[in-house]
Design a protein around this motif. Structure first.
Motif, mmCIF file in Angstrom:
data_model
loop_
_atom_site.group_PDB
_atom_site.id
_atom_site.type_symbol
_atom_site.label_atom_id
_atom_site.label_comp_id
_atom_site.label_asym_id
_atom_site.label_seq_id
_atom_site.Cartn_x
_atom_site.Cartn_y
_atom_site.Cartn_z
ATOM 1 N N HIS A 1 -8.779 18.637 2.575
ATOM 2 C CA HIS A 1 -8.364 19.861 1.894
ATOM 3 C C HIS A 1 -9.562 20.711 1.459
ATOM 4 O O HIS A 1 -10.700 20.255 1.517
ATOM 5 N N ILE B 1 -6.268 14.934 -7.326
ATOM 6 C CA ILE B 1 -5.809 13.794 -8.137
ATOM 7 C C ILE B 1 -4.395 14.074 -8.655
ATOM 8 O O ILE B 1 -3.517 13.214 -8.623
ATOM 9 N N ARG C 1 3.219 10.392 -5.711
ATOM 10 C CA ARG C 1 3.670 9.044 -6.079
ATOM 11 C C ARG C 1 4.915 9.109 -6.963
ATOM 12 O O ARG C 1 5.830 8.293 -6.834
ATOM 13 N N PHE D 1 -5.951 18.492 6.482
ATOM 14 C CA PHE D 1 -6.970 17.732 5.756
ATOM 15 C C PHE D 1 -8.249 17.631 6.581
ATOM 16 O O PHE D 1 -8.174 17.689 7.788
ATOM 17 N N PHE E 1 -7.723 11.861 -1.095
ATOM 18 C CA PHE E 1 -6.828 10.992 -0.316
ATOM 19 C C PHE E 1 -7.638 10.098 0.617
ATOM 20 O O PHE E 1 -7.200 9.752 1.700
ATOM 21 N N GLU F 1 1.484 10.437 -14.341
ATOM 22 C CA GLU F 1 2.668 10.166 -13.506
ATOM 23 C C GLU F 1 3.923 10.050 -14.363
ATOM 24 O O GLU F 1 4.984 10.574 -14.002
ATOM 25 N N LYS G 1 -1.799 13.854 -5.866
ATOM 26 C CA LYS G 1 -1.447 12.474 -5.539
ATOM 27 C C LYS G 1 -0.508 11.879 -6.588
ATOM 28 O O LYS G 1 0.416 11.134 -6.250
ATOM 29 N N MET H 1 0.842 -1.202 0.000
ATOM 30 C CA MET H 1 0.000 0.000 0.000
ATOM 31 C C MET H 1 0.874 1.247 0.000
ATOM 32 O O MET H 1 1.850 1.322 0.735
ATOM 33 N N PHE H 2 0.519 2.198 -0.830
ATOM 34 C CA PHE H 2 1.299 3.429 -0.864
ATOM 35 C C PHE H 2 0.904 4.316 0.321
ATOM 36 O O PHE H 2 -0.278 4.544 0.571
ATOM 37 N N CYS I 1 -9.074 9.167 -6.562
ATOM 38 C CA CYS I 1 -9.751 9.826 -5.435
ATOM 39 C C CYS I 1 -9.067 11.158 -5.163
ATOM 40 O O CYS I 1 -7.901 11.189 -4.786
ATOM 41 N N TYR J 1 0.529 7.709 1.534
ATOM 42 C CA TYR J 1 0.481 9.136 1.189
ATOM 43 C C TYR J 1 0.781 10.005 2.403
ATOM 44 O O TYR J 1 1.270 11.117 2.283
ATOM 45 N N VAL K 1 -4.444 8.847 -15.060
ATOM 46 C CA VAL K 1 -3.518 9.165 -13.975
ATOM 47 C C VAL K 1 -2.143 8.531 -14.159
ATOM 48 O O VAL K 1 -1.119 9.154 -13.876
ATOM 49 N N ILE L 1 -9.292 7.030 -0.200
ATOM 50 C CA ILE L 1 -9.352 5.577 -0.428
ATOM 51 C C ILE L 1 -7.956 4.988 -0.553
ATOM 52 O O ILE L 1 -7.108 5.556 -1.238
ATOM 53 N N THR L 2 -7.744 3.880 0.107
ATOM 54 C CA THR L 2 -6.524 3.114 -0.138
ATOM 55 C C THR L 2 -6.908 1.659 -0.375
ATOM 56 O O THR L 2 -7.870 1.155 0.191
ATOM 57 N N VAL L 3 -6.133 1.018 -1.260
ATOM 58 C CA VAL L 3 -6.358 -0.396 -1.566
ATOM 59 C C VAL L 3 -5.068 -1.140 -1.249
ATOM 60 O O VAL L 3 -3.992 -0.696 -1.650
ATOM 61 N N GLU L 4 -5.193 -2.238 -0.523
ATOM 62 C CA GLU L 4 -3.983 -3.061 -0.290
ATOM 63 C C GLU L 4 -4.324 -4.538 -0.403
ATOM 64 O O GLU L 4 -5.459 -4.933 -0.319
ATOM 65 N N GLU M 1 -8.331 4.396 -5.921
ATOM 66 C CA GLU M 1 -7.319 5.107 -5.134
ATOM 67 C C GLU M 1 -6.635 6.178 -5.970
ATOM 68 O O GLU M 1 -6.456 7.312 -5.527
ATOM 69 N N LEU M 2 -6.278 5.816 -7.207
ATOM 70 C CA LEU M 2 -5.563 6.769 -8.059
ATOM 71 C C LEU M 2 -6.398 8.008 -8.351
ATOM 72 O O LEU M 2 -5.876 9.111 -8.446
#
Lengths: 271, 69
Positions: free
Chosen positions: A15, A25, A32, A13, B64, A180, A28, A1-2, B61, A4, A176, B66-69, B58-59
């Motif tokens: 925001h 978006i 990354r 936050f 910030f 990046e 983020k 999991m990234f 949102c 952030y 997205v 949502i997270t997926v693991e 997640e990408l």
């Protein structure tokens, strides 16, 4: 999991950006990319002017400067010249960079100073109530153009190329992963690099232009964005109402701070 | 079938921070497997077992949340 959270100032936050605003978006995607490239938080500086996009530095846990309207690039130029080892990122918007800050923008591109400019183009002045910006499309509605905008829009990437930028790319908030990649290339480029990011503003632009929901704005991006490769093969008729994303320019030319360092060496008195 | 999944394919854990979610619905609209729903103006994970960890929610949102693991 990234994670952030290691890159943001959590106390700020949630925001201030509206529901469905593309700015989060893009931020983020930037975070990354910074992580992927291993950019040090201590050696990276983010500079912004005024506007919705310019609120970005308040949320990132790096060195940040929130400056005056249109002057982000001027402040960033100072930072970069004072310490060329820093990674300097300018976060700005279409109004901030191409209206009041238009001259700083073109001259930084001409000078080819090593800044990475992330320009969020949402076609409108969102924060102040939806006034026309230099990129509001002709015919679109704004609070200062209630019967449709009469002026043609600036092509920001085209402007940067014409002014002499060494790296110019356009991305968008829907695609997205591609964004990046573009940000990554811009950050690594030694020279003035621009990434123009088409970012939805559902509140000030969408609601006035038959895209009342954030989802509708994202669908519009999905349906109108074309890659540069595909764009080349399209006819004029097919290109109508669409725009291209990808790398629009990538050339090598002398970079300002490197040239300046050479000059300092040259002027140093001999022992 | 779940039983056929290899041990390395752990089921996805999707976390939604409802304090940060502003209910823009982007995640719900573009989830290719229809795992998410709106509930009371916020995103809710309705069918986590269907998640293929494409990360698009997640990408995209903006909040910030949502997270997926």
């Amino acid at each position: 999991m990234f994670d952030y959270l290691q890159y943001v100032r959590q106390e700020n936050f949630p925001h201030i950006w509206c529901a469905g605003c593309g700015d989060g978006i893009v931020l983020k995607a930037l975070i990354r990319t910074m992580d992927k490239l291993g950019l040090s938080q201590d050696e990276t500086v983010m500079v912004s002017g005024i506007g919705c996009s310019s609120r970005t530095p308040g949320y990132v846990d790096i060195n940040t400067l929130h400056t005056t309207h249109g002057r982000a690039i001027a402040f960033a130029t100072g930072v970069k010249i004072a310490n060329p080892d820093l990674n300097v990122i300018v976060v700005t918007g279409d109004g901030d960079a191409t209206a009041i800050g238009g001259n700083h923008f073109i001259h930084a591109a001409r000078r080819n100073i090593d800044l990475t400019v992330l320009l969020y183009n949402n076609y409108i002045y969102g924060m102040t109530g939806g006034q026309c910006s230099p990129t509001t499309p002709r015919g679109a509605n704004a609070s200062t153009a209630q019967h449709g905008n009469l002026e043609p829009a600036f092509n920001i990437s085209g402007l940067a190329i014409a002014a002499g930028a060494s790296f110019v790319a356009r991305g968008d908030a829907y695609h997205v992963k591609k964004l990046e990649t573009l940000i990554g290339k811009a950050l690594q480029k030694k020279g003035f690099s621009l990434v123009e990011v088409v970012s939805p503003c559902p509140t000030a632009f969408g609601r006035r232009n038959k895209m009342a929901s954030p989802v509708k704005m994202m669908e519009q991006l999905r349906d109108t964005v074309v890659s540069v490769e595909k764009w080349e093969k399209m006819t004029g008729e097919e290109r109508k109402g669409r725009f291209r994303t990808g790398i629009l320019r990538d050339i090598e030319k002398p970079e300002f701070t490197a040239e300046y360092a050479k000059l300092i060496e040259k002027m140093r008195p001999e022992e | 079938m779940a039983g056929e999944q290899s041990a390395s394919k752990k089921p996805a854990v999707i976390t939604v921070n409802t304090n940060w979610c502003k209910g823009c619905e982007i995640c719900v609209a573009f989830c290719p497997k229809d795992c998410l729903e709106m509930e009371g103006g916020k995103c809710r994970v309705a069918r986590p077992d269907d998640c293929i960890k494409c990360m698009l929610c997640e990408l995209r949102c903006p909040d910030f949340a949502i997270t997926v693991e």
